[in-house]
Design a protein around this motif. Structure first.
Motif, PDB file in Angstrom:
ATOM      1  N   VAL A  49       0.844  -1.189  -0.041  1.00 48.01           N
ATOM      2  CA  VAL A  49       0.156  -0.034   0.083  1.00 48.01           C
ATOM      3  C   VAL A  49       1.006   1.104  -0.183  1.00 48.01           C
ATOM      4  O   VAL A  49       1.464   1.534   0.853  1.00 48.01           O
ATOM      5  CB  VAL A  49      -0.855   0.180   1.119  1.00 48.01           C
ATOM      6  CG1 VAL A  49      -1.693   1.183   1.176  1.00 48.01           C
ATOM      7  CG2 VAL A  49      -1.908  -1.113   1.302  1.00 48.01           C
ATOM      8  N   GLY A  50       0.934   1.902  -1.156  1.00 46.44           N
ATOM      9  CA  GLY A  50       1.833   2.980  -1.323  1.00 46.44           C
ATOM     10  C   GLY A  50       3.138   2.701  -0.888  1.00 46.44           C
ATOM     11  O   GLY A  50       3.718   1.877  -1.736  1.00 46.44           O
ATOM     12  N   ASN A  51       3.803   3.284   0.058  1.00 44.92           N
ATOM     13  CA  ASN A  51       5.192   2.927   0.385  1.00 44.92           C
ATOM     14  C   ASN A  51       5.468   1.951   1.174  1.00 44.92           C
ATOM     15  O   ASN A  51       6.536   1.433   1.380  1.00 44.92           O
ATOM     16  CB  ASN A  51       6.031   4.187   0.766  1.00 44.92           C
ATOM     17  CG  ASN A  51       6.097   5.374  -0.248  1.00 44.92           C
ATOM     18  OD1 ASN A  51       6.386   5.032  -1.269  1.00 44.92           O
ATOM     19  ND2 ASN A  51       6.015   6.526   0.250  1.00 44.92           N
ATOM     20  N   ASP A 188     -14.966   0.082  -5.803  1.00 52.22           N
ATOM     21  CA  ASP A 188     -13.463   0.238  -4.901  1.00 52.22           C
ATOM     22  C   ASP A 188     -12.830   0.955  -6.033  1.00 52.22           C
ATOM     23  O   ASP A 188     -12.167   0.405  -6.948  1.00 52.22           O
ATOM     24  CB  ASP A 188     -13.241  -1.211  -4.556  1.00 52.22           C
ATOM     25  CG  ASP A 188     -11.768  -0.887  -3.837  1.00 52.22           C
ATOM     26  OD1 ASP A 188     -11.450   0.043  -3.514  1.00 52.22           O
ATOM     27  OD2 ASP A 188     -10.993  -2.040  -3.327  1.00 52.22           O
ATOM     28  N   ALA A 189     -12.149   2.431  -5.527  1.00 52.64           N
ATOM     29  CA  ALA A 189     -11.408   2.907  -6.609  1.00 52.64           C
ATOM     30  C   ALA A 189      -9.975   2.793  -6.131  1.00 52.64           C
ATOM     31  O   ALA A 189      -8.884   3.207  -6.918  1.00 52.64           O
ATOM     32  CB  ALA A 189     -11.686   4.331  -6.447  1.00 52.64           C
ATOM     33  N   ASN A 190      -9.592   2.225  -4.909  1.00 55.96           N
ATOM     34  CA  ASN A 190      -8.228   1.759  -4.479  1.00 55.96           C
ATOM     35  C   ASN A 190      -7.256   3.020  -4.779  1.00 55.96           C
ATOM     36  O   ASN A 190      -6.074   2.910  -4.780  1.00 55.96           O
ATOM     37  CB  ASN A 190      -7.515   0.733  -5.308  1.00 55.96           C
ATOM     38  CG  ASN A 190      -8.017  -0.807  -4.924  1.00 55.96           C
ATOM     39  OD1 ASN A 190      -8.836  -1.408  -5.706  1.00 55.96           O
ATOM     40  ND2 ASN A 190      -7.882  -1.375  -3.903  1.00 55.96           N
ATOM     41  N   GLY A 191      -7.909   4.165  -3.939  1.00 54.11           N
ATOM     42  CA  GLY A 191      -7.144   5.559  -4.121  1.00 54.11           C
ATOM     43  C   GLY A 191      -6.931   6.011  -5.506  1.00 54.11           C
ATOM     44  O   GLY A 191      -5.871   6.834  -5.632  1.00 54.11           O
ATOM     45  N   ARG A 219      -4.199   6.721  -0.268  1.00 56.47           N
ATOM     46  CA  ARG A 219      -3.629   6.795   1.256  1.00 56.47           C
ATOM     47  C   ARG A 219      -2.626   8.184   1.457  1.00 56.47           C
ATOM     48  O   ARG A 219      -1.865   8.215   0.341  1.00 56.47           O
ATOM     49  CB  ARG A 219      -2.986   5.486   1.465  1.00 56.47           C
ATOM     50  CG  ARG A 219      -2.281   5.428   2.838  1.00 56.47           C
ATOM     51  CD  ARG A 219      -1.656   4.057   3.368  1.00 56.47           C
ATOM     52  NE  ARG A 219      -0.823   4.057   4.395  1.00 56.47           N
ATOM     53  CZ  ARG A 219      -1.181   4.038   5.509  1.00 56.47           C
ATOM     54  NH1 ARG A 219      -2.409   3.824   5.883  1.00 56.47           N
ATOM     55  NH2 ARG A 219      -0.333   3.857   6.592  1.00 56.47           N
ATOM     56  N   GLY A 220      -2.820   8.897   2.409  1.00 61.16           N
ATOM     57  CA  GLY A 220      -1.973   9.767   2.543  1.00 61.16           C
ATOM     58  C   GLY A 220      -2.677  11.238   2.125  1.00 61.16           C
ATOM     59  O   GLY A 220      -2.126  12.384   2.373  1.00 61.16           O
ATOM     60  N   GLN A 221      -3.937  11.065   1.608  1.00 58.96           N
ATOM     61  CA  GLN A 221      -4.702  12.286   1.023  1.00 58.96           C
ATOM     62  C   GLN A 221      -6.117  12.195   1.905  1.00 58.96           C
ATOM     63  O   GLN A 221      -7.059  12.690   1.374  1.00 58.96           O
ATOM     64  CB  GLN A 221      -4.781  12.044  -0.414  1.00 58.96           C
ATOM     65  CG  GLN A 221      -3.762  12.438  -1.020  1.00 58.96           C
ATOM     66  CD  GLN A 221      -3.929  12.538  -2.617  1.00 58.96           C
ATOM     67  OE1 GLN A 221      -5.080  13.163  -2.988  1.00 58.96           O
ATOM     68  NE2 GLN A 221      -2.934  12.290  -3.222  1.00 58.96           N
ATOM     69  N   GLU A 222      -6.006  11.866   3.185  1.00 59.15           N
ATOM     70  CA  GLU A 222      -7.131  11.554   4.094  1.00 59.15           C
ATOM     71  C   GLU A 222      -7.685  13.012   4.323  1.00 59.15           C
ATOM     72  O   GLU A 222      -8.828  13.132   4.631  1.00 59.15           O
ATOM     73  CB  GLU A 222      -6.817  10.992   5.146  1.00 59.15           C
ATOM     74  CG  GLU A 222      -6.765   9.463   5.197  1.00 59.15           C
ATOM     75  CD  GLU A 222      -5.118   9.087   4.633  1.00 59.15           C
ATOM     76  OE1 GLU A 222      -5.292   7.940   4.127  1.00 59.15           O
ATOM     77  OE2 GLU A 222      -4.419   9.716   4.647  1.00 59.15           O
ATOM     78  N   GLN A 223      -6.862  14.184   4.142  1.00 58.86           N
ATOM     79  CA  GLN A 223      -7.449  15.572   4.562  1.00 58.86           C
ATOM     80  C   GLN A 223      -8.639  15.584   3.587  1.00 58.86           C
ATOM     81  O   GLN A 223      -9.707  16.638   3.791  1.00 58.86           O
ATOM     82  CB  GLN A 223      -6.488  16.620   4.280  1.00 58.86           C
ATOM     83  CG  GLN A 223      -5.931  16.836   2.908  1.00 58.86           C
ATOM     84  CD  GLN A 223      -4.911  16.016   2.541  1.00 58.86           C
ATOM     85  OE1 GLN A 223      -4.464  14.978   3.153  1.00 58.86           O
ATOM     86  NE2 GLN A 223      -4.258  15.992   1.385  1.00 58.86           N
ATOM     87  N   SER A 241      -6.288   3.471   3.858  1.00 64.23           N
ATOM     88  CA  SER A 241      -6.130   4.778   4.973  1.00 64.23           C
ATOM     89  C   SER A 241      -6.232   3.900   6.162  1.00 64.23           C
ATOM     90  O   SER A 241      -6.045   4.651   7.208  1.00 64.23           O
ATOM     91  CB  SER A 241      -7.099   5.592   4.612  1.00 64.23           C
ATOM     92  OG  SER A 241      -6.825   6.288   3.545  1.00 64.23           O
ATOM     93  N   CYS A 242      -6.628   2.810   6.519  1.00 63.89           N
ATOM     94  CA  CYS A 242      -7.024   2.135   7.828  1.00 63.89           C
ATOM     95  C   CYS A 242      -6.574   0.714   7.941  1.00 63.89           C
ATOM     96  O   CYS A 242      -6.894  -0.167   7.309  1.00 63.89           O
ATOM     97  CB  CYS A 242      -8.690   2.217   7.863  1.00 63.89           C
ATOM     98  SG  CYS A 242      -9.094   1.568   9.796  1.00 63.89           S
ATOM     99  N   PHE A 243      -5.413   0.814   8.907  1.00 57.89           N
ATOM    100  CA  PHE A 243      -4.845  -0.767   9.004  1.00 57.89           C
ATOM    101  C   PHE A 243      -5.138  -1.301  10.409  1.00 57.89           C
ATOM    102  O   PHE A 243      -5.401  -2.526  10.346  1.00 57.89           O
ATOM    103  CB  PHE A 243      -3.144  -0.584   9.284  1.00 57.89           C
ATOM    104  CG  PHE A 243      -2.547  -0.392   7.882  1.00 57.89           C
ATOM    105  CD1 PHE A 243      -1.444  -1.349   7.746  1.00 57.89           C
ATOM    106  CD2 PHE A 243      -2.896   0.405   6.739  1.00 57.89           C
ATOM    107  CE1 PHE A 243      -0.593  -1.351   6.568  1.00 57.89           C
ATOM    108  CE2 PHE A 243      -2.304   0.193   5.675  1.00 57.89           C
ATOM    109  CZ  PHE A 243      -1.123  -0.546   5.391  1.00 57.89           C
TER     110      PHE A 243
END
Length: 350
Positions: A49-51, A188-191, A219-223, A241-243
């Motif tokens: 997921v991301g990095n 589901d757009a998977n970000g 993930r990382g753009q939760e704002q 966004s939620c582990f």
């Protein structure tokens, strides 16, 4: 307790494409713990997921490192084992496999399935969605037909967030819906969307009877979730966004639900915490999977009576699943009556 590790590779009947890429094969790890003549099983599956990435090699190395740490413990000592693995920063997929195996061991010891140990009701399990990955409209329709012919499908989860943009997403979704007009649909757009695209797509999808949209923003753009929730006519769920349960409080005001996956959470113990935390905040919960075999998905199915939605379909798309476990009945993934997780190795299954 003694720890053993075996590597196995599973191949998908149909490759799956999401916004981050395509997978057709994964190499997973089968974990067993043994004590007093009883063996408990768990599975660790690689994911990224991301990095954040947990590769098969990283999982295997971590399991070799923790084997001597686990030796003094008993499978009864789940809390102490969990804290010991967190202290050495064991990857969450490793913790998940060990936690599954300890639950399996306990169920086998007392000759009861895990769902029954928890006092859960299998009649409350909802149908699982099955996934249609990003593809051309024609290929997506063909994939929908494949699913409809292969198993008793009640719900489709359609992967959007195409690199070709939201126009491609719309065309593909309409094609799938045309093929199965009477089914329920999740998206589901998977970000894979920007905030403007997410706002546009949730409004468009709302007119098509979608239940919810999962992980619209990266993930990382939760704002951006606050604005999206304020403008979206559809419920918003988060996955990447939620582990764990500690992520839920800061997300609770901006989403409607969370996707719990054993590999992210670190096992059934933390998944149960996530359920209770989410419900305390008034959120809905779903259980999902990565490229998991029947072993991990049957483990997740033990908690399925607590879920509002399910997406435990990865094992259904495997041509060489080495395990058998949960049953499919009326579109639902149902844990069986066997002790522990109720999983058998396919070669010896009856």
């Amino acid at each position: 307790m003694q720890l053993q590790v075996k590597i196995f590779t599973v191949n998908k009947r149909f490759p799956l494409t999401i916004s981050r890429g395509t997978t057709s094969q994964t190499t997973n790890v089968w974990v067993s713990i043994s004590q007093d003549g009883i063996e408990g099983w768990g599975e660790a599956s690689p994911f990224g997921v991301g990095n954040h990435s947990q590769s098969t090699e990283k999982i295997k190395e971590a399991l070799q490192e923790i084997a001597p740490i686990l030796q003094p413990f008993s499978p009864f000592q789940r809390q102490q084992v969990e804290q010991a693995l967190i202290a050495v920063q064991a990857p969450s997929a490793v913790r998940a496999a060990v936690d599954m195996a300890m639950h399996d061991w306990l169920g086998k010891l007392v000759c009861l399935p895990v769902w029954q140990l928890w006092g859960l009701d299998r009649h409350l399990i909802v149908p699982t969605s099955v996934t249609i990955g990003i593809n051309s409209p024609a290929a997506a329709k063909a994939r929908a037909r494949d699913w409809l012919e292969f198993t008793d499908v009640r719900v489709f989860k359609v992967k959007l967030g195409s690199p070709d943009g939201i126009d491609a997403d719309r065309k593909m979704f309409l094609a799938v819906r045309e093929e199965a007009p009477n089914l329920e649909f999740f998206v589901d757009a998977n970000g894979g969307w920007s905030l403007p695209d997410a706002i546009a797509m949730t409004s468009w999808l709302a007119d098509l009877g979608i239940k919810y949209v999962e992980q619209p923003l990266p993930r990382g753009q939760e704002q951006g979730l606050a604005e999206l929730k304020a403008r979206s006519p559809l419920p918003i769920f988060v996955d990447e966004s939620c582990f764990t349960s500690t992520d839920i409080p800061q997300l609770a005001n901006y989403v409607d639900g969370i996707n719990i996956k054993l590999m992210k959470s670190g096992g059934l113990t933390e998944a149960m915490r996530m359920v209770h935390t989410a419900k305390a905040y008034g959120l809905q919960v779903m259980f999902g999977c990565y490229s998991d075999s029947s072993l991990a998905n049957t483990a997740a199915a033990q908690l399925a009576p607590l879920a509002d939605y399910l997406d435990l379909d990865s094992h259904l798309n495997l041509i060489n699943d080495p395990f058998t476990g949960a049953l499919i009945k009326e579109g639902r993934v149902l844990p069986n009556d066997l002790p522990g997780l109720g999983v058998q190795h396919s070669a010896s299954a009856t």
